[in-house]
Motif scaffolding. Sequence first.
Motif, PDB file in Angstrom:
ATOM      1  N   TYR A   1     -12.652  -8.273   2.419  1.00  0.00           N
ATOM      2  CA  TYR A   1     -11.947  -9.051   1.403  1.00  0.00           C
ATOM      3  C   TYR A   1     -12.725 -10.327   1.121  1.00  0.00           C
ATOM      4  O   TYR A   1     -13.437 -10.847   1.986  1.00  0.00           O
TER       5      TYR A   1
ATOM      6  N   GLU B   1      -5.967   1.327   1.466  1.00  0.00           N
ATOM      7  CA  GLU B   1      -6.090   0.038   0.787  1.00  0.00           C
ATOM      8  C   GLU B   1      -4.811  -0.782   0.869  1.00  0.00           C
ATOM      9  O   GLU B   1      -3.721  -0.273   0.663  1.00  0.00           O
ATOM     10  N   GLN B   2      -4.968  -2.077   1.168  1.00  0.00           N
ATOM     11  CA  GLN B   2      -3.855  -3.017   1.129  1.00  0.00           C
ATOM     12  C   GLN B   2      -4.203  -4.082   0.107  1.00  0.00           C
ATOM     13  O   GLN B   2      -5.264  -4.693   0.166  1.00  0.00           O
ATOM     14  N   TYR B   3      -3.278  -4.330  -0.816  1.00  0.00           N
ATOM     15  CA  TYR B   3      -3.502  -5.298  -1.889  1.00  0.00           C
ATOM     16  C   TYR B   3      -2.566  -6.485  -1.703  1.00  0.00           C
ATOM     17  O   TYR B   3      -1.352  -6.318  -1.598  1.00  0.00           O
ATOM     18  N   PHE B   4      -3.161  -7.661  -1.660  1.00  0.00           N
ATOM     19  CA  PHE B   4      -2.400  -8.868  -1.349  1.00  0.00           C
ATOM     20  C   PHE B   4      -1.782  -9.519  -2.577  1.00  0.00           C
ATOM     21  O   PHE B   4      -2.363  -9.497  -3.672  1.00  0.00           O
TER      22      PHE B   4
ATOM     23  N   ILE C   1     -13.442  -0.516   1.539  1.00  0.00           N
ATOM     24  CA  ILE C   1     -13.067  -0.014   2.868  1.00  0.00           C
ATOM     25  C   ILE C   1     -14.128   0.948   3.346  1.00  0.00           C
ATOM     26  O   ILE C   1     -14.655   1.750   2.554  1.00  0.00           O
TER      27      ILE C   1
ATOM     28  N   PHE D   1      -9.347  -7.504  -2.428  1.00  0.00           N
ATOM     29  CA  PHE D   1      -9.925  -6.324  -1.792  1.00  0.00           C
ATOM     30  C   PHE D   1     -11.301  -6.007  -2.378  1.00  0.00           C
ATOM     31  O   PHE D   1     -11.474  -5.981  -3.595  1.00  0.00           O
TER      32      PHE D   1
ATOM     33  N   SER E   1       0.848  -1.183   0.000  1.00  0.00           N
ATOM     34  CA  SER E   1       0.000   0.000   0.000  1.00  0.00           C
ATOM     35  C   SER E   1       0.884   1.233   0.000  1.00  0.00           C
ATOM     36  O   SER E   1       2.073   1.160   0.285  1.00  0.00           O
TER      37      SER E   1
ATOM     38  N   PRO F   1      -6.453 -13.092  -0.708  1.00  0.00           N
ATOM     39  CA  PRO F   1      -7.646 -12.271  -0.471  1.00  0.00           C
ATOM     40  C   PRO F   1      -7.727 -11.138  -1.499  1.00  0.00           C
ATOM     41  O   PRO F   1      -6.722 -10.494  -1.794  1.00  0.00           O
TER      42      PRO F   1
END
Lengths: 112, 107
Positions: free
Chosen positions: B34, A100-103, B47, B44, A94, B42
């Motif tokens: 998620y 937002e965190q994107y895996f 939020i 997104f 991020s 996962p």
Amino acid sequence: ETGVTQSPTHLIKTRGQQVTLRCSSQSGHNTVSWYQQALGQGPQFIFQYYREEENGRGNFPPRFSGLQFPNYSSELNVNALELDDSALYLCASSRIGTIEQYFGPGTRLTVT
Amino acid sequence: QQPVQSPQAVILREGEDAVINCSSSKALYSVHWYRQKHGEAPIFLMILLKGGEQKGHDKISASFNEKKQQSSLYLTASQLSYSGTYFCGTGTNFGNEKLTFGTGTRL
């Protein structure tokens, strides 16, 4: 496709060994967080790196350590592997100050 | 302490609706939703921030009740592609802090 890559995809190690997992962040993202996900559980926060320094740590012992490089890629190192370390290891990138965190796709580690 | 999700699992027919709840005992700044398919990372979804806003896109929406520290994810007219395990991740501070994830809801 999040633009976050991880290597290797799968790994089998023996108890007591050491392992290094790698994560390449999405372009423009300068923060990397690492999570451990045991089977059937939600991800658990290990630590976060920003500007090559640790920026928060979860409830994991010191044998879990990490690095972030100038290109914002990151490594997770685990020493003295235990059977309970078997899990899916996820990194998420991020931009600092954003939410937002994107895996990435994760690395499946099996310790025998 | 991790947030509590309910239900733990739900079975739907295509076209049916579902609600997934996420409750925390801590004061929250953000709730992150998620979806994870078996063997994958996962993905997104959305939020929600402190302030009680409601968000949505397509047929998936969510709300955040700041006073109750609860969030709900609404899936309407479900499709096969909605199958997976849904996780809420909670954050207590603005910015990139650790997310604490619930145990998941299997759909």
